[in-house]
Motif scaffolding. Structure first.
Motif, PDB file in Angstrom:
ATOM      1  N   LEU A   1       0.817  -1.210   0.000  1.00 16.29           N
ATOM      2  CA  LEU A   1       0.000   0.000   0.000  1.00 16.29           C
ATOM      3  C   LEU A   1       0.853   1.263   0.000  1.00 16.29           C
ATOM      4  N   TYR A   2       2.016   1.196   0.642  1.00 14.62           N
ATOM      5  CA  TYR A   2       2.795   2.403   0.893  1.00 14.62           C
ATOM      6  C   TYR A   2       4.203   2.422   0.294  1.00 14.62           C
ATOM      7  N   SER A   3       4.827   1.279   0.084  1.00 18.95           N
ATOM      8  CA  SER A   3       6.264   1.253  -0.193  1.00 18.95           C
ATOM      9  C   SER A   3       6.575   1.480  -1.670  1.00 18.95           C
ATOM     10  N   SER A   4       6.894   2.720  -1.999  1.00 18.73           N
ATOM     11  CA  SER A   4       7.202   3.072  -3.383  1.00 18.73           C
ATOM     12  C   SER A   4       8.480   2.394  -3.861  1.00 18.73           C
TER      13      SER A   4
ATOM     14  N   PHE B   1      13.171  14.980  -6.897  1.00 19.51           N
ATOM     15  CA  PHE B   1      11.731  15.162  -6.714  1.00 19.51           C
ATOM     16  C   PHE B   1      11.310  14.997  -5.254  1.00 19.51           C
ATOM     17  N   ARG B   2      12.106  15.585  -4.377  1.00 17.78           N
ATOM     18  CA  ARG B   2      11.847  15.448  -2.943  1.00 17.78           C
ATOM     19  C   ARG B   2      10.610  16.224  -2.501  1.00 17.78           C
ATOM     20  N   GLY B   3      10.284  17.288  -3.220  1.00 22.91           N
ATOM     21  CA  GLY B   3       9.077  18.028  -2.880  1.00 22.91           C
ATOM     22  C   GLY B   3       7.834  17.175  -3.040  1.00 22.91           C
ATOM     23  N   LEU B   4       7.740  16.483  -4.164  1.00 26.37           N
ATOM     24  CA  LEU B   4       6.598  15.598  -4.411  1.00 26.37           C
ATOM     25  C   LEU B   4       6.578  14.453  -3.414  1.00 26.37           C
ATOM     26  N   ARG B   5       7.732  13.871  -3.155  1.00 23.78           N
ATOM     27  CA  ARG B   5       7.788  12.740  -2.225  1.00 23.78           C
ATOM     28  C   ARG B   5       7.324  13.141  -0.829  1.00 23.78           C
TER      29      ARG B   5
ATOM     30  N   PHE C   1       9.284   5.192 -12.419  1.00 21.93           N
ATOM     31  CA  PHE C   1       8.267   6.239 -12.325  1.00 21.93           C
ATOM     32  C   PHE C   1       6.894   5.713 -11.916  1.00 21.93           C
ATOM     33  N   ALA C   2       6.732   4.403 -11.789  1.00 20.87           N
ATOM     34  CA  ALA C   2       5.419   3.849 -11.445  1.00 20.87           C
ATOM     35  C   ALA C   2       4.847   4.432 -10.151  1.00 20.87           C
ATOM     36  N   PRO C   3       5.643   4.574  -9.075  1.00 22.04           N
ATOM     37  CA  PRO C   3       5.070   5.180  -7.868  1.00 22.04           C
ATOM     38  C   PRO C   3       4.646   6.632  -8.060  1.00 22.04           C
ATOM     39  N   VAL C   4       5.307   7.335  -8.972  1.00 17.00           N
ATOM     40  CA  VAL C   4       4.908   8.713  -9.257  1.00 17.00           C
ATOM     41  C   VAL C   4       3.544   8.728  -9.938  1.00 17.00           C
ATOM     42  N   VAL C   5       3.334   7.785 -10.838  1.00 14.99           N
ATOM     43  CA  VAL C   5       2.018   7.660 -11.471  1.00 14.99           C
ATOM     44  C   VAL C   5       0.943   7.500 -10.403  1.00 14.99           C
TER      45      VAL C   5
END
Length: 231
Positions: free
Chosen positions: A10-13, A105-109, A165-169
């Motif tokens: 559920l959580y682990s990108s 991309f630490r802001g998004l994370r 990039f899948a977790p970003v999607v």
């Protein structure tokens, strides 16, 4: 058979990245899941890897940790699987944008932790997130334009770049981040893979709750409304 050690789906990108790559490319492995935020989590992970983090790939005497390292190992171990694009220039770009994803991309994370169980209301998430979203979508558009003729993914066929990039999607979807139609088409291709659907189905059956990955903000859709209590 290789063993891939991961954390909560559920959580682990970081766990999602090598898992979806190996599964989508048909590379067989056994899965071991160590849930986060449990009393024995750290000890169980350290027993398998000195890095103290997941994911971990264990294969014929090799222990590989960190998603990017696992992907490079997979490229060497299964060279015909298509981990990276065959074309030299495409492969160079794929590795470059994957490295940018790994380091940036630490802001998004920070603002949008991966959470497959909820869809949050759209809102202004600040300039750091906006800047990251702009750069990520620019990467996707450029890769699709230059190298995507052979399929719906960044470099045509599914590769390590798409896995990175899948977790970003999922974040774009979970946090209702607006995107243009071409970007949405790419996102739909990623979440439409058999591997991602398998991952998400399992994620929504999990009962663990990781508090720091549950933002305190309005929820549009809760995909686990009847989940059991916290464990």
């Amino acid at each position: 058979m290789p063993t891939l050690v991961i954390a909560n789906k559920l959580y682990s990108s970081w766990s999602l990245r090598p898992w979806i790559l190996l599964r989508q490319l048909g590379i067989p492995f056994e899965e071991v899941l160590i849930p986060l935020d449990q009393p024995d989590t750290k000890a169980r992970i350290l027993a398998l890897s000195p890095g103290g983090t997941v994911p971990i790939l264990i294969d014929e005497g090799a222990t590989v940790w960190e998603s990017a390292a696992i992907m490079d190992y997979a490229h060497e171990r299964w060279p015909e699987a298509g981990v990276w694009p065959k074309d030299r220039i495409a492969r160079a770009v794929a590795r470059s944008v994957s490295g940018e994803m790994h380091a940036g991309f630490r802001g998004l994370r920070a603002a949008c932790p991966m959470n497959l169980g909820k869809v949050f209301a759209a809102r202004d998430r600040g300039p750091d997130v906006e800047r990251d979203v702009d750069r990520i979508t620019a990467i996707w558009r450029d890769a699709r334009k230059r190298f995507g003729a052979g399929g719906p993914f960044l470099f045509g066929a599914f590769s390590a770049a798409d896995a990175m990039f899948a977790p970003v999607v999922t974040r774009f979807i979970s946090y209702s981040i607006p995107v243009d139609p071409d970007t949405r088409h790419y996102m739909d291709a990623v979440i439409g893979t058999a591997a991602f659907q398998e991952w998400k189905d399992a994620a929504l059956k999990e009962t663990w709750v990781v508090a720091h990955d549950e933002p305190d903000e309005p929820v549009v859709t809760d995909l686990r409304p009847n989940r059991p209590g916290k464990t």
